[in-house]
Design an enzyme around this catalytic site. Sequence first.
Site, short mmCIF file in Angstrom:
data_model
loop_
_atom_site.label_atom_id
_atom_site.label_comp_id
_atom_site.label_asym_id
_atom_site.label_seq_id
_atom_site.Cartn_x
_atom_site.Cartn_y
_atom_site.Cartn_z
N ASP A 208 7.85 -6.01 -6.50
CA ASP A 208 6.55 -5.47 -6.84
C ASP A 208 5.60 -6.85 -6.83
O ASP A 208 5.77 -7.81 -7.26
CB ASP A 208 6.38 -4.81 -8.16
CG ASP A 208 5.00 -4.27 -8.48
OD1 ASP A 208 4.73 -3.39 -7.81
OD2 ASP A 208 4.38 -4.68 -9.46
N GLU A 270 7.09 -6.44 -1.65
CA GLU A 270 5.71 -5.80 -1.34
C GLU A 270 4.79 -6.88 -1.41
O GLU A 270 4.55 -7.36 -2.53
CB GLU A 270 5.69 -4.73 -2.73
CG GLU A 270 4.29 -4.03 -2.58
CD GLU A 270 3.47 -3.96 -3.66
OE1 GLU A 270 2.56 -3.14 -3.68
OE2 GLU A 270 3.31 -4.78 -4.74
C1 NOJ Z 1 2.04 -2.33 -6.65
C2 NOJ Z 1 2.46 -1.18 -7.28
O1 NOJ Z 1 2.94 -0.44 -5.94
C3 NOJ Z 1 1.46 -0.38 -7.77
O2 NOJ Z 1 1.75 1.13 -7.93
C4 NOJ Z 1 1.35 -0.96 -9.25
O3 NOJ Z 1 -0.10 -0.30 -9.71
C5 NOJ Z 1 0.87 -2.59 -8.76
N1 NOJ Z 1 1.72 -3.14 -8.00
C6 NOJ Z 1 1.14 -3.56 -10.07
O4 NOJ Z 1 2.45 -3.53 -10.58
#
Ligand code: NOJ
Length: 544
Positions: A208, A270
């Site tokens: 993440d 991500e």
């Molecule tokens: C990316 C995640 O996919 C999202 O859902 C989340 O709110 C943020 N990162 C913070 O962790």
Amino acid sequence: MHSDAWWRDAVIYQIYPRSFADGDGDGVGDLPGIEARLTFLRDLGVDAVWLSPFYPSPQADAGYDVSDYRSVDPLFGTLPDADHLIATAHGLGLKVILDLVPNHTSSAHAWFSEALGSPPGSRARDRYLFRDGRGPGGDEPPNSWRSVFGGPAWERVTEADGTPGQWYLHLFDVSQPDLNWANADVRAEFVSVLRFWLDRGVDGFRVDVAHGLIKEATLADWHYPSAILGELGHEGPPPPMWDQDGVHEIYQQWRAVLDTYPGGRILVAEAWVQPVERLARYVRPDEMHQAFNFEYLDTPWAADPLRKVIDTSLAANDTVGAATTWVLSNHDVVRHATRLGYPVGEGRRRGIGIGDPQPDTALGLRRARAATLQMLALRGSSYLYQGEELGLPEATEIPDEYRQDPAWFRSGHAERGRDGCRVPIPWEADAPSYGFGPSDASWLPQPPVWAEYALDRQRGVAGSTYELYRAALRLRREHRLGAAELTWEETPADVLAFRSGHVLVLTNFGSGPADLPPGVTVLLESGPLTDDGRVPQDVTVWAM
Ligand code: NOJ
């Protein structure tokens, strides 16, 4: 038999645990619910699942606010449930990827309580980004940064003696304090967390906010929005909170840990990073294995921009020897069956609600099916988001009082947020909660149209979206499309055609029907062809 490089052409299905299948009927999905439905995923024909977080969490950001990285929230089950799920998935030939959230913890994490109870300058505070405020009395936040969800990115704490104290950074919700990745405890802790789950047999981690862990050292002011979930790119200097060079050594260290485990364990970034050459740095041979290709997801539905993004994505990844990824939907963006139901080239929507312009649902689904068929023929790995195999649209009319996304609250209701793509998915048209669980409870309201999209209305029905996905995944495997070389075909301007190995993939964006080369056999089409065998607008065909 999977090889260690299984991920290079894998189709990876994202399960959003809150909304996939509810085993106990409390209205929130859970691990036993998921496990009971794994055969569905095997039958669909995917290679792996990625599960969004199920760790203990106050659920302020739907689980992306983790209070304990080594356990399971009772909402979702128990640690033995997780072990059992992993074993069952493996038994079915499915790999399992977990979601790792290293940029921030929940404010309910033991470390953060310790930090609040410890004085400025203490070891406990150094695990987070605490700073003194600016201005008289330190009343002003330490810098100008804004939270991705809206509002300031700093929150002031009260010290043990009751006086107003330091501030801590939270790029997301106030309940998600950012960790300090210059701190040795933080680094050691995450290596230990990786090992904890690797030892339990997981096949990898989706990381993440992978581009956010290191902040520019002086925490310099920044006067542009911190738009991680919004438009990629911006005018102006590089942001001090994203894509700092220091992140890479973290992933090199993690990669070395993963490489000591057998079977090809992977890291997926991500990272909302542009241009794609910067993104490719995350997938150099000694770092992560994959990075989500959000630029592809953000590309307008038109031949020319799609051709460009496909070319640049493959080229950039090829320079570092990485497998390109493709993705059209996830739990943070408007589902592609809805996104594509708006006029081409309109900017990204951050949630849709009652009173907003509504999409053309039929057009959106037609294009979504064509887009998916195009994506699944591209070399590399594809990510699917639960429900897209049913052609599920975004829930665009959730009454505001049901909204739960922190972005809705922190933006002062300026952004509807992401609830619309997170609604529990339908399995059976005539069952309570459309078969999501044994009761009629659902943590977000399911629209009445869900009945039409339910799996049992589509299974075995020729031409249904579910059968289209199943056929596409079967043919993709049979023709090894994920590993095939891509060569472009000469076409009129509003047609995009390429060969993936020996399979011709043609999408028509133009209003008149497009011709297929004479003598080809159609393998699969995203929508009916014309009576004389031509390809109508917004249809993709696979042919040989
Ligand atoms: C990316 C995640 O996919 C999202 O859902 C989340 O709110 C943020 N990162 C913070 O962790």
